[in-house]
Design a protein around this motif. Structure first.
Motif, short mmCIF file in Angstrom:
data_model
loop_
_atom_site.label_atom_id
_atom_site.label_comp_id
_atom_site.label_asym_id
_atom_site.label_seq_id
_atom_site.Cartn_x
_atom_site.Cartn_y
_atom_site.Cartn_z
N ASP A 17 20.76 53.04 35.88
CA ASP A 17 20.86 52.83 34.44
C ASP A 17 19.53 53.13 33.73
O ASP A 17 19.49 53.23 32.51
CB ASP A 17 21.29 51.38 34.19
N LYS A 30 23.24 59.22 33.06
CA LYS A 30 24.50 58.89 32.42
C LYS A 30 25.49 58.55 33.53
O LYS A 30 25.57 59.26 34.53
CB LYS A 30 25.03 60.07 31.61
N PHE A 32 29.43 57.91 34.54
CA PHE A 32 30.80 58.18 34.12
C PHE A 32 31.79 57.57 35.10
O PHE A 32 31.48 57.43 36.29
CB PHE A 32 31.05 59.70 34.08
N ASP A 33 32.98 57.24 34.62
CA ASP A 33 34.04 56.78 35.52
C ASP A 33 34.78 57.99 36.10
O ASP A 33 34.42 59.13 35.83
CB ASP A 33 34.98 55.80 34.83
N ASN A 37 34.89 59.40 31.56
CA ASN A 37 34.55 58.59 30.39
C ASN A 37 33.16 58.02 30.59
O ASN A 37 32.84 57.49 31.66
CB ASN A 37 35.55 57.44 30.21
N ILE A 39 30.33 55.57 30.78
CA ILE A 39 30.23 54.12 30.96
C ILE A 39 28.89 53.62 30.45
O ILE A 39 28.80 52.59 29.80
CB ILE A 39 30.39 53.74 32.45
N SER A 40 27.83 54.36 30.75
CA SER A 40 26.49 53.92 30.38
C SER A 40 25.59 55.11 30.12
O SER A 40 25.70 56.14 30.78
CB SER A 40 25.89 53.09 31.51
N GLU A 41 24.69 54.92 29.18
CA GLU A 41 23.72 55.96 28.86
C GLU A 41 22.37 55.32 28.59
O GLU A 41 22.08 54.88 27.50
CB GLU A 41 24.18 56.78 27.65
N ASP A 44 22.08 50.64 28.99
CA ASP A 44 23.20 49.89 28.43
C ASP A 44 23.71 48.79 29.34
O ASP A 44 24.33 47.84 28.87
CB ASP A 44 24.38 50.82 28.13
N LEU A 45 23.49 48.90 30.64
CA LEU A 45 24.11 47.98 31.59
C LEU A 45 23.26 46.79 31.99
O LEU A 45 23.76 45.89 32.65
CB LEU A 45 24.51 48.74 32.86
#
Length: 58
Positions: A17, A30, A32-33, A37, A39-41, A44-45
Motif C-alpha cells: 500500500d 495500485k 486491484f481485485d 477494480n 481497491i487501493s491507491e 488508502d488501506l
C-alpha cells in the motif's frame, strides 16, 4: 504464533500500500481485485488494515 502471522500479513499489506517499507524500499502500488477494480491507491488501506488485524487485541 498467531500474532506473528497476523503481523507479517499486516506489514506486507502496508508495504504494498506504500505505508511501510519492504526491505530497503518503500513505494506505492495500485492494488486491484480479480475483476480489475481498484481497491487501493497509495496509503488508502493503512487505517482499514489496522482495524482488521488488531480488532481482537482489545
Amino acid at each position: 504464533m498467531m500474532w506473528k502471522l497476523r503481523g507479517n500479513r499486516y506489514t506486507i499489506l502496508l508495504g504494498l500500500d506504500g505505508s511501510a517499507s519492504i526491505g530497503n524500499a518503500q513505494e506505492s502500488f495500485k492494488i486491484f481485485d480479480e475483476d480489475d477494480n481498484l481497491i487501493s491507491e497509495g496509503g488508502d488501506l493503512e487505517g482499514i488494515a489496522y482495524e482488521y488485524f488488531h480488532e481482537d487485541d482489545n
